[in-house]
Design an enzyme around this catalytic site. Structure first.
Site, PDB file in Angstrom:
ATOM      1  N   SER A   1       3.681 -54.466 -30.129  1.00 59.20           N
ATOM      2  CA  SER A   1       2.614 -54.241 -29.153  1.00 59.20           C
ATOM      3  C   SER A   1       1.334 -54.887 -29.666  1.00 59.20           C
ATOM      4  CB  SER A   1       2.383 -52.743 -28.962  1.00 59.20           C
ATOM      5  OG  SER A   1       1.732 -52.227 -30.107  1.00 59.20           O
ATOM      6  N   LYS A   2       0.301 -54.776 -28.852  1.00 60.17           N
ATOM      7  CA  LYS A   2      -1.004 -55.376 -29.194  1.00 60.17           C
ATOM      8  C   LYS A   2      -1.485 -54.955 -30.583  1.00 60.17           C
ATOM      9  CE  LYS A   2      -3.146 -56.071 -24.701  1.00 60.17           C
ATOM     10  NZ  LYS A   2      -2.770 -55.045 -23.739  1.00 60.17           N
ATOM     11  N   ARG A   3      -1.095 -53.743 -30.970  1.00 60.04           N
ATOM     12  CA  ARG A   3      -1.526 -53.251 -32.285  1.00 60.04           C
ATOM     13  C   ARG A   3      -1.088 -54.191 -33.412  1.00 60.04           C
ATOM     14  NH1 ARG A   3       0.849 -49.098 -34.415  1.00 60.04           N
ATOM     15  NH2 ARG A   3       2.566 -49.093 -32.927  1.00 60.04           N
ATOM     16  N   HIS A   4       0.021 -54.883 -33.197  1.00 52.85           N
ATOM     17  CA  HIS A   4       0.554 -55.739 -34.258  1.00 52.85           C
ATOM     18  C   HIS A   4      -0.077 -57.122 -34.274  1.00 52.85           C
ATOM     19  CE1 HIS A   4       3.869 -52.793 -33.488  1.00 52.85           C
ATOM     20  NE2 HIS A   4       3.718 -52.682 -34.777  1.00 52.85           N
ATOM     21  N   GLY A   5      -0.666 -57.525 -33.165  1.00 51.26           N
ATOM     22  CA  GLY A   5      -1.250 -58.867 -33.054  1.00 51.26           C
ATOM     23  C   GLY A   5      -1.063 -59.363 -31.636  1.00 51.26           C
TER      24      GLY A   5
END
Ligand code: GLU
Length: 498
Positions: A257-261
């Site tokens: 998800s966005k949290r990872h990049g």
């Protein structure tokens, strides 16, 4: 068998890694089998639909170089199948199931359903969920129900899920799967009261009518498959084969998800990735091709892809590995191709001009500079976005660095200025097409002046490029030209003298 597969995105968001992976696997499978790849827009959920997501889908396909083989009007770009253009078909099919006694009209109002739903503690979804539904309308007299509908009463159509028994299917990756029918959603809605189909109905009807042979989709859809199988049975159709693709996770083991990049293709594109790198990396997420080799073109992947080479386990997305691939593909570009790729980024940075259409339109001089610079920067670029900051000094005089930046270790400003003067006298006599010759001349001159070669070069590099670390210096000077180079040296000398 004539393989026919489809990518069936719902345009409710921009294309992201997960979707592109599903598209790519379907694409490669079709190509590897000489089959047909279909693009189908599943735009039945009108509340989350937006035109921009459809445009994003087309842009992403164009950027990646994917093309689909079939469409409703003409084959080829910009004419995929679009479910919202096919609503009458779904309606017809839902009514057919009612006539066959495999589905029924349900008149329960929204309030009643919401209450059942809440009592069963179901989560709200985008599609009408049958969670907690008590099947009240299942046993209404069909003739009476049909009369109520004919009289204009609002109704949905629900599929009759068998109350007992199990539903089995085979998944190419996960093997035989068996579900208790009691665990399938209780009589899911197929057609909403406004005549719109749900995802399930439209998906199954289209897969059948489009003669889809293999449904390859993300594993999150696996819980819908038993219901789909029951629908195929109800229609008397043979279901396609299924292959549910393992999840793509971030390094911490949670769903990517966005949290990872970056996850949306727009971002990767904006951040200077090449489509080739993305395709190759995504194709390798949980799939192998040929031992001892990492770089493949889309054509090669298309030839080598095998379902048996897909991994059952989830794949972990490794940004560092993708970066590495990007650098590799950049290095494989020839000067002209790489120049073409960096131009939009140079235009964004104001280094080359744009035409009225907004496209980069460099002057002949700018174009020559960009092409000439490619051999200098190619090995240093990890992303296309690195090009503008790395090349800026070729286009304009860099900001003047602080005095200390020019002065080699153990030397002072006066000595540094002397060395710059020496460089300025040497340069007009150098043949800049002969890098080795220039270097030899500078080495000899450094020796004669009792200076280290590095100490002679360093202030010159800072004066010309604005930095101690830069692409090759003599090649840069050749591109910048002697006059401009000497002006930069003069500017540095003045600073050191101040
Ligand atoms: N429209 C579904 C999606 O958005 C397609 C699922 C399937 O491939 O059957 O992913």
């Amino acid at each position: 068998m004539d393989v026919r597969v489809r990518y069936a995105p719902s345009p409710t968001g921009n294309q992201h890694i997960g979707g592109v992976r599903t598209a790519l696997i379907n694409y490669l499978f079709a190509r590897s089998q000489g089959g047909t790849f279909i693009l189908r827009l599943e735009d039945t959920d009108r509340t989350r639909y937006a035109d921009e997501y459809v445009r994003n889908l087309y842009d992403t396909f164009a950027w990646l170089g994917f093309y689909w083989d079939e469409g409703p009007d003409v084959g080829g770009p910009y004419a995929p199948y679009v479910q919202s253009e096919r609503f009458a078909l779904y309606q017809e099919h839902a009514e057919k199931l009612v006539a066959m006694g495999r589905a029924y009209y349900c008149f329960c109002g929204e309030e009643r359903l919401a209450k059942l739903h809440a009592d069963a503690q179901g989560e709200g979804g985008d599609e009408p969920s049958s969670f907690g539904y008590d099947r009240r309308c299942r046993n209404l007299d069909p003739a009476e129900a049909a009369a109520r509908v004919a009289a204009g009463e609002r109704a949905v159509i629900r599929l009759k899920i068998p109350l007992e028994g199990t539903t089995k299917f085979h998944d190419a990756l996960l093997g035989d799967i068996e579900w208790r029918n009691a665990d399938v959603s209780p009589d899911p809605v197929l057609l909403k009261s406004d005549g719109f189909p749900t995802y399930h109905l439209a998906n199954v009807v289209d897969d059948h009518l489009m003669h889809i042979t293999h449904v390859m989709r993300a594993q999150e859809w696996i819980s819908s498959t038993p219901m789909h199988i029951l629908m195929y049975e109800a229609f008397g159709w043979e279901p396609p084969r299924f292959c549910h693709l393992p999840m793509v996770l971030g390094q911490d083991g949670s769903k990517l998800s966005k949290r990872h990049g970056a996850t949306s293709l727009n971002e990767f594109r904006k951040n200077g990735y090449l489509p080739e790198a993305l395709i190759n990396y995504v194709a390798h997420l949980g799939c192998s091709y040929e031992e001892g080799r990492e770089i493949f073109s889309l054509e090669e992947l298309s030839r080598l892809f095998r379902i048996e080479k897909l991994n059952k386990a989830s794949a972990v997305f490794d940004y560092a590995k993708l970066e590495w691939y990007n650098g590799q593909y950049i290095r494989m570009k020839d000067d002209a191709a790489l120049a073409e790729l960096v131009l939009p980024f140079l235009a964004d940075a104001g280094l080359v001009g744009r035409g009225e259409d907004g496209m980069p339109r460099p002057t002949a001089e700018e174009s020559a500079l960009v092409h000439g610079a490619m051999p200098l920067v190619r090995e240093r670029l990890k992303f296309l976005t690195d090009a503008a900051p790395m090349m800026r000094y070729l286009f304009e005089e860099p900001e003047l660095p602080a005095k200390d930046e020019f002065i080699p270790k153990k030397l002072d400003a006066a000595r540094t200025a002397e060395l710059l003067t020496l460089s300025a006298t040497l340069l007009p006599g150098c043949d800049l097409a002969d890098i080795h010759g220039c270097e030899a001349a500078f080495r000899a001159a450094a020796d004669a002046a009792g200076a280290k070669f590095g100490d002679l070069m360093m202030p010159l590099r800072v004066a010309v490029t604005g930095s101690r670390v830069s692409p090759p210096l003599f090649e840069s000077i050749r591109l910048i030209g002697l006059k401009q180079t000497l002006a930069r040296v003069e500017r540095a000398r003045a600073l050191l003298a101040s």
